[in-house]
Design an enzyme around this catalytic site. Structure first.
Site, PDB file in Angstrom:
ATOM      1  N   LYS A 154      37.886  33.280  41.899  1.00 19.33           N
ATOM      2  CA  LYS A 154      38.410  31.925  42.147  1.00 19.33           C
ATOM      3  C   LYS A 154      37.715  31.247  43.317  1.00 19.33           C
ATOM      4  O   LYS A 154      37.316  30.080  43.228  1.00 19.33           O
ATOM      5  CB  LYS A 154      39.921  31.994  42.428  1.00 19.33           C
ATOM      6  CG  LYS A 154      40.786  32.398  41.258  1.00 19.33           C
ATOM      7  CD  LYS A 154      42.254  32.282  41.589  1.00 19.33           C
ATOM      8  CE  LYS A 154      42.732  33.313  42.604  1.00 19.33           C
ATOM      9  NZ  LYS A 154      42.713  34.690  42.097  1.00 19.33           N
ATOM     10  N   THR A 155      37.610  31.964  44.426  1.00 21.14           N
ATOM     11  CA  THR A 155      37.048  31.346  45.628  1.00 21.14           C
ATOM     12  C   THR A 155      35.605  30.910  45.409  1.00 21.14           C
ATOM     13  O   THR A 155      35.207  29.798  45.779  1.00 21.14           O
ATOM     14  CB  THR A 155      37.150  32.311  46.819  1.00 21.14           C
ATOM     15  OG1 THR A 155      38.529  32.579  47.089  1.00 21.14           O
ATOM     16  CG2 THR A 155      36.509  31.719  48.066  1.00 21.14           C
ATOM     17  N   GLU A 206      41.908  26.272  44.474  1.00 22.45           N
ATOM     18  CA  GLU A 206      42.236  27.564  43.871  1.00 22.45           C
ATOM     19  C   GLU A 206      43.671  27.518  43.372  1.00 22.45           C
ATOM     20  O   GLU A 206      44.544  26.927  44.001  1.00 22.45           O
ATOM     21  CB  GLU A 206      42.101  28.687  44.898  1.00 22.45           C
ATOM     22  CG  GLU A 206      40.680  29.049  45.227  1.00 22.45           C
ATOM     23  CD  GLU A 206      40.589  30.334  46.023  1.00 22.45           C
ATOM     24  OE1 GLU A 206      41.359  31.265  45.726  1.00 22.45           O
ATOM     25  OE2 GLU A 206      39.746  30.405  46.931  1.00 22.45           O
TER      26      GLU A 206
END
Length: 467
Positions: free
Chosen positions: A120-121, A164
């Site tokens: 995600k990051t 996110e």
């Protein structure tokens, strides 16, 4: 600064230095809110928040909560007996979960939410950097600091907000994105999910939050993501775009060619081939970039422009971040703490390294170790040698019988060269003694193992001087 559902004109953040919390505090401060908060210790993040005008206290105490506080912002990691939280309830101050605050900040913008068990990051960061490179000045909230511009959040003047979407505590159910990315679906966060069925139900709820006419970008390669796709395809008002190396992917990855610490990626998009550079190594990160590309296209951004802009992304701190080199040995830091992430980063480093790959790994959470020790050990077998530290507890209490020895035993069964180091401060000297010129040392884990990188470099330099 005021939101109809949550009054955020004078918020107080408990744990303001955390990756998710600090980003929201930064955006609110820039938007003119009177921000205050507390954290366990001084840090660069705390200093950055003070520079923006926030009042930040070190340590948690009831008197830290200022008069006039409009709301208390907390994450799921804040315990019910935190003295500031107790004081807020006694004073009748509304308590707002971090996800509700983020949802309020995203209101009125074209939201792009990135979900998945891992990646995600990186993917959120690729989007934030590339959209900024194109002059769109997006707002963003990321779980890690970008190499450039060096922050985890930004209040932009553009109409796009990239964030996110955290599945760990189901907080991603709060968002209503125009475009959502699901990179993968796996069983993690065992304290909150008991089975894959619960995971699928949670992700289905998230997909159901996409605005009518919006788009889901989802992996075509990952088994869990394909199952999710099957469950949601055909929903009215939902566009589904699959990405990956699979032959049936809508945006198909034709090749990923390693070029040292970068990759050359070629995709098939709308019947035409498109090649671009990803400035971080590994197939895993290349596929993150392709998901980011597809999401940007769904927002109406020309693919060729976006592909070129993705090349300006140089990484996120703690995501295969080069910490330095000493005595001919590179030290790289990895946030990987789930077996899939560990294997992906080790595969990427293997492609980039000339010599041996040495790992110092710190398991994160007792519950995760209890459930995934075997898979963690198998991942560590991809390294030439590994040192395993004690478990970083984070928010959890110990579980009887659950120690890092479970991972070491699994790694030994997988044929790994692995040893334990129970004294955290002794690890740098141990790694420096093992490493030889041309080797690469990887500090791996979501806890404070990241602090070992500079110490390892110092030890390497010392060993070289003595030699």
């Amino acid at each position: 600064m005021n939101d109809a559902a949550h009054d955020l004109h004078a918020p107080h953040f408990i744990g303001i230095g955390g990756a998710g919390m600090s980003g929201l505090a930064k955006i609110l401060a820039v938007r003119g809110a009177k921000v205050s908060g507390s954290d366990a210790k001084e840090s660069e993040t705390v200093l950055a928040l003070r520079a923006l005008g926030a009042d930040v206290y070190v340590g948690h105490a009831a008197e830290n909560v200022p008069a006039g506080t409009s709301s208390i912002v907390v994450s799921s990691a804040i315990r019910a007996d935190n003295p500031e939280l107790v004081a807020a309830r006694e004073r009748g101050i509304p308590v707002v979960h971090r996800s509700d605050a983020l949802a309020a900040l995203m209101g009125g913008r074209r939201a792009l939410a990135v979900a998945g068990t891992h990646g995600k990051t990186t993917t959120t960061s690729m989007l934030a950097v590339s959209l900024a490179e194109l002059g769109l000045d997006p707002s963003y909230a990321i779980g890690g600091d970008l190499d450039v511009p060096g922050s985890n959040a930004h209040h932009g003047v553009g109409d796009i907000f990239v964030a996110e979407a955290d599945e760990s505590d189901r907080s991603f159910h709060k968002y209503a994105p125009e475009v959502a990315i699901v990179l993968n679906v796996e069983l993690d966060h065992h304290a909150n999910y008991a089975s894959m069925d619960e995971i699928y139900e949670s992700f289905e709820t998230f997909v159901g939050r996409i605005v009518p006419g919006g788009t889901l970008v989802v992996s075509a390669d990952h088994a869990g993501a394909r199952e999710l796709t099957a469950r949601v395809t055909g929903r009215e008002g939902l566009n589904v775009v699959t990405v990956g190396a699979a032959e049936d992917a809508d945006v198909r990855v034709l090749s990923v060619v390693a070029r040292g610490m970068t990759s050359e990626v070629t995709v098939l998009l709308d019947g035409a081939e498109l090649a671009f550079t990803v400035s971080v190594p590994g197939r895993h990160y290349a596929h993150n970039a392709v998901a980011a590309l597809a999401a940007g296209v769904a927002l109406g951004i020309p693919a060729a422009d976006l592909a070129k802009a993705i090349g300006s992304y140089t990484g996120v701190r703690r995501r295969l971040q080069l910490k330095g080199e000493a005595a001919g040995v590179q030290v790289i830091d990895s946030y990987a703490h789930h077996p899939t992430e560990m294997a992906a980063d080790l595969e990427a480093i293997r492609e980039a390294a000339d010599g041996r790959v040495l790992v110092v790994f710190q398991p994160h959470l007792f519950s995760r170790t209890q459930q995934l020790a075997e898979e963690m050990g198998q991942a560590l077998a991809m390294a030439d040698a590994s040192v395993v530290l004690d478990i970083y507890p984070a928010r959890e209490d110990p579980i009887p019988g659950v120690t890092s020895e479970l991972i070491i035993d699994a790694a030994l069964r997988a044929g790994a060269d692995v040893r334990a180091e129970h004294v955290f401060a002794a690890a740098p000297a141990l790694l420096a003694g093992l490493a030889k010129p041309g080797d690469l040392v990887l500090t791996m884990g979501a806890g404070d193992v990241t602090n070992l990188g500079p110490e390892i470099l110092t030890q390497l330099a010392s060993v070289a001087t003595k030699a």
